[in-house]
Write a protein that holds these residues in place. Structure first.
Motif, PDB file in Angstrom:
ATOM      1  N   SER A 119       0.854  -1.190   0.000  1.00  0.00           N
ATOM      2  CA  SER A 119       0.000   0.000   0.000  1.00  0.00           C
ATOM      3  C   SER A 119       0.884   1.232   0.000  1.00  0.00           C
ATOM      4  N   ASP A 120       0.519   2.206  -0.805  1.00  0.00           N
ATOM      5  CA  ASP A 120       1.236   3.479  -0.851  1.00  0.00           C
ATOM      6  C   ASP A 120       0.688   4.409   0.234  1.00  0.00           C
ATOM      7  N   VAL A 121       1.579   5.056   0.970  1.00  0.00           N
ATOM      8  CA  VAL A 121       1.183   5.961   2.046  1.00  0.00           C
ATOM      9  C   VAL A 121       1.094   7.378   1.493  1.00  0.00           C
ATOM     10  N   ILE A 122      -0.058   8.010   1.701  1.00  0.00           N
ATOM     11  CA  ILE A 122      -0.327   9.359   1.197  1.00  0.00           C
ATOM     12  C   ILE A 122      -0.509  10.289   2.388  1.00  0.00           C
ATOM     13  N   GLN A 123       0.209  11.401   2.390  1.00  0.00           N
ATOM     14  CA  GLN A 123       0.106  12.383   3.469  1.00  0.00           C
ATOM     15  C   GLN A 123      -0.216  13.749   2.871  1.00  0.00           C
ATOM     16  N   PHE A 124      -1.218  14.412   3.445  1.00  0.00           N
ATOM     17  CA  PHE A 124      -1.571  15.732   2.909  1.00  0.00           C
ATOM     18  C   PHE A 124      -2.169  16.590   4.014  1.00  0.00           C
ATOM     19  N   ARG A 125      -1.753  17.854   4.023  1.00  0.00           N
ATOM     20  CA  ARG A 125      -2.328  18.866   4.908  1.00  0.00           C
ATOM     21  C   ARG A 125      -2.754  20.029   4.025  1.00  0.00           C
ATOM     22  N   GLY A 126      -4.023  20.433   4.120  1.00  0.00           N
ATOM     23  CA  GLY A 126      -4.501  21.530   3.292  1.00  0.00           C
ATOM     24  C   GLY A 126      -5.986  21.412   3.024  1.00  0.00           C
ATOM     25  N   GLY A 127      -6.462  22.262   2.118  1.00  0.00           N
ATOM     26  CA  GLY A 127      -7.877  22.284   1.782  1.00  0.00           C
ATOM     27  C   GLY A 127      -8.305  21.080   0.958  1.00  0.00           C
ATOM     28  N   HIS A 128      -9.605  20.810   0.960  1.00  0.00           N
ATOM     29  CA  HIS A 128     -10.130  19.626   0.279  1.00  0.00           C
ATOM     30  C   HIS A 128      -9.950  19.694  -1.236  1.00  0.00           C
ATOM     31  N   TYR A 131     -10.008  -6.673   7.296  1.00  0.00           N
ATOM     32  CA  TYR A 131     -10.744  -6.296   6.092  1.00  0.00           C
ATOM     33  C   TYR A 131     -10.597  -7.428   5.088  1.00  0.00           C
ATOM     34  N   ASP A 132     -11.712  -8.057   4.733  1.00  0.00           N
ATOM     35  CA  ASP A 132     -11.723  -9.223   3.847  1.00  0.00           C
ATOM     36  C   ASP A 132     -12.403  -8.869   2.536  1.00  0.00           C
ATOM     37  N   SER A 133     -11.714  -9.092   1.429  1.00  0.00           N
ATOM     38  CA  SER A 133     -12.283  -8.840   0.112  1.00  0.00           C
ATOM     39  C   SER A 133     -11.407  -9.526  -0.920  1.00  0.00           C
ATOM     40  N   THR A 134     -11.456  -9.068  -2.161  1.00  0.00           N
ATOM     41  CA  THR A 134     -10.610  -9.605  -3.215  1.00  0.00           C
ATOM     42  C   THR A 134      -9.402  -8.707  -3.434  1.00  0.00           C
ATOM     43  N   PRO A 135      -8.201  -9.265  -3.605  1.00  0.00           N
ATOM     44  CA  PRO A 135      -7.026  -8.426  -3.872  1.00  0.00           C
ATOM     45  C   PRO A 135      -7.197  -7.567  -5.121  1.00  0.00           C
ATOM     46  N   LEU A 136      -7.932  -8.071  -6.099  1.00  0.00           N
ATOM     47  CA  LEU A 136      -8.064  -7.364  -7.370  1.00  0.00           C
ATOM     48  C   LEU A 136      -8.888  -6.090  -7.252  1.00  0.00           C
ATOM     49  N   GLY A 137      -9.582  -5.901  -6.126  1.00  0.00           N
ATOM     50  CA  GLY A 137     -10.348  -4.687  -5.939  1.00  0.00           C
ATOM     51  C   GLY A 137      -9.754  -3.747  -4.908  1.00  0.00           C
ATOM     52  N   TYR A 138      -8.590  -4.113  -4.363  1.00  0.00           N
ATOM     53  CA  TYR A 138      -7.987  -3.338  -3.275  1.00  0.00           C
ATOM     54  C   TYR A 138      -7.060  -2.274  -3.844  1.00  0.00           C
ATOM     55  N   GLU A 139      -7.266  -1.028  -3.437  1.00  0.00           N
ATOM     56  CA  GLU A 139      -6.533   0.086  -4.033  1.00  0.00           C
ATOM     57  C   GLU A 139      -5.077   0.152  -3.614  1.00  0.00           C
ATOM     58  N   GLY A 140      -4.760  -0.318  -2.425  1.00  0.00           N
ATOM     59  CA  GLY A 140      -3.392  -0.176  -1.948  1.00  0.00           C
ATOM     60  C   GLY A 140      -3.012   1.266  -1.678  1.00  0.00           C
ATOM     61  N   ARG A 141      -3.898   2.005  -1.007  1.00  0.00           N
ATOM     62  CA  ARG A 141      -3.629   3.393  -0.620  1.00  0.00           C
ATOM     63  C   ARG A 141      -3.964   3.559   0.856  1.00  0.00           C
ATOM     64  N   PHE A 142      -3.053   4.153   1.603  1.00  0.00           N
ATOM     65  CA  PHE A 142      -3.249   4.409   3.026  1.00  0.00           C
ATOM     66  C   PHE A 142      -3.018   5.896   3.241  1.00  0.00           C
ATOM     67  N   TYR A 152       7.861   9.133   7.937  1.00  0.00           N
ATOM     68  CA  TYR A 152       8.876   8.725   6.974  1.00  0.00           C
ATOM     69  C   TYR A 152       8.623   7.293   6.491  1.00  0.00           C
ATOM     70  N   VAL A 153       7.426   7.048   6.046  1.00  0.00           N
ATOM     71  CA  VAL A 153       7.036   5.767   5.452  1.00  0.00           C
ATOM     72  C   VAL A 153       6.301   6.066   4.154  1.00  0.00           C
ATOM     73  N   LYS A 154       6.802   5.560   3.062  1.00  0.00           N
ATOM     74  CA  LYS A 154       6.157   5.780   1.768  1.00  0.00           C
ATOM     75  C   LYS A 154       5.361   4.570   1.300  1.00  0.00           C
ATOM     76  N   ARG A 155       5.653   3.408   1.895  1.00  0.00           N
ATOM     77  CA  ARG A 155       5.003   2.194   1.420  1.00  0.00           C
ATOM     78  C   ARG A 155       4.905   1.194   2.563  1.00  0.00           C
ATOM     79  N   ILE A 156       3.769   0.493   2.644  1.00  0.00           N
ATOM     80  CA  ILE A 156       3.576  -0.588   3.609  1.00  0.00           C
ATOM     81  C   ILE A 156       3.584  -1.899   2.832  1.00  0.00           C
ATOM     82  N   ASN A 157       4.526  -2.778   3.129  1.00  0.00           N
ATOM     83  CA  ASN A 157       4.677  -4.029   2.392  1.00  0.00           C
ATOM     84  C   ASN A 157       4.028  -5.194   3.131  1.00  0.00           C
ATOM     85  N   GLY A 158       3.664  -6.217   2.365  1.00  0.00           N
ATOM     86  CA  GLY A 158       3.084  -7.414   2.953  1.00  0.00           C
ATOM     87  C   GLY A 158       3.093  -8.566   1.977  1.00  0.00           C
TER      88      GLY A 158
END
Length: 348
Positions: free
Chosen positions: A6-15, A111-122, A328-334
């Motif tokens: 999963s890619d880690v996304i960090q943002f501070r600011g307006g919507h 969280y249980d589902s199919t890998p093919l539908g999982y976005e991989g974004r945190f 300081y984490v850009k990606r969570i591996n598994g």
């Protein structure tokens, strides 16, 4: 074993700026092309009521509407397409599983589902134009599968049934609306009673009071009960259940049998994440295999997260991030016990 991340996304600011930033990232991502392939002709034939969806979002959370506008502008999409893909209103959702256990000071969730539908974004997002800061995995970009906000309100949901759907919001957008707009269980329950639901789901809520509520929500009715275990069936709105709920009952009973020994979050995490304990699912072919295990701590605002089975959670200090520290984490591996990838990892 297949490696996933999963890619880690960090943002501070307006919507709007957050939406625009995500749209720019999506231009170079496999997520949108893969999604179009997966949805195929069904997506082209799917229609929404644009004005109705816009009105509901503006009434419930105008800030999230601004985020969708930012996505549309960055991707150079018509608003109709942006609402359809990112609005979380009246869209199909893949059947899934999920198991949740809570104690007064933590929530642990598979969280249980199919890998093919999982976005991989945190995503970690701290808005500057209204709404609470949140952390958690995303679904359909703007939605959240589970998470916690700056007030300590934690949320996870359980799929119940796809039958007898009606116009309304789907689970991941409902999760986002809860986390961004509610500080307490009481506020979240009020929101769940107000909004229209497309599908039947349970929403598990824990806040700093140490109390847990399970909200059984269908397109027709919403009821609330006290419970520390939730899987994939209703206890109150039983007429909404699927015909086959044996596996859901089995996972519920397994957690309840171990409940007296779950004295801390780590033991609860091990019960849900270890592949030999009877809760972690490998049923990926039927869209009900465990993809992530998450732990949320309302008092300390810590988060534990792991992709796949038998892993130590990556611990994240959300409070420090709220105070201005960069993560300081850009990606969570598994790893998953299947040769498959998430939609963010490559062309399907």
């Amino acid at each position: 074993m297949g490696r996933v991340h999963s890619d880690v996304i960090q943002f501070r600011g307006g919507h709007y700026d957050f939406g625009f930033e995500q749209g720019q990232m999506l231009k170079n991502s496999f997520i949108l092309p893969n999604r179009k392939k997966q949805w195929g002709p069904q997506n082209r034939n799917f229609t929404i009521n644009e004005q109705e969806a816009k009105k509901l979002l503006l009434d419930l959370s105008p800030a999230i509407w601004e985020e969708i506008c930012g996505l549309a502008d960055a991707l150079e999409w018509p608003m109709y397409d942006a609402i359809k893909d990112f609005g979380g209103y009246y869209l199909e959702y893949v059947r899934s599983g999920c198991s949740i256990f809570t104690a007064p000071d933590f929530m642990v969730r598979n969280y249980d589902s199919t890998p093919l539908g999982y976005e991989g974004r945190f995503a970690l997002y701290q808005p500057t134009d209204g709404g609470y800061a949140t952390i958690g995995p995303t679904m359909q970009i703007t939605g959240r599968t589970d998470g916690i906000n700056e007030k300590g309100l934690s949320m996870g949901y359980n799929f119940i049934n796809r039958r007898n759907s009606e116009d309304g919001f789907i689970c991941n957008m409902i999760g986002r609306l809860i986390l961004e707009n509610c500080a307490t269980i009481e506020e979240a329950v009020a929101l769940l009673k107000e909004i229209p639901h497309r599908r039947s789901f349970s929403y598990v809520l824990l806040d700093k009071s140490g109390e847990t509520k399970v909200v059984e929500a269908s397109p027709r009715e919403v009821k609330v009960r006290n419970a520390s275990v939730s899987t994939n069936h209703f206890e109150l709105l039983t007429e909404e259940n699927r015909y086959q709920i044996e596996d859901s009952r089995r996972r519920e009973q397994t957690i309840q049998n171990h409940q007296d020994g779950l004295t801390d979050a780590f033991s609860a995490f091990r019960l849900l994440n270890d592949s030999d304990k009877g809760v972690f699912s490998k049923k990926y072919a039927t869209a009900s295999g465990t993809l992530h295990t998450a732990a949320y701590f309302p008092e300390t605002l810590e988060v534990g997260f792991a992709l796949g089975p038998n892993r130590l959670p990556l611990m994240l200090d959300f409070q420090k991030w709220l105070d201005g520290e960069k993560l300081y984490v850009k990606r969570i591996n598994g790893n998953l016990d299947i040769d498959a990838q998430f939609v963010n990892m490559g062309e399907l």
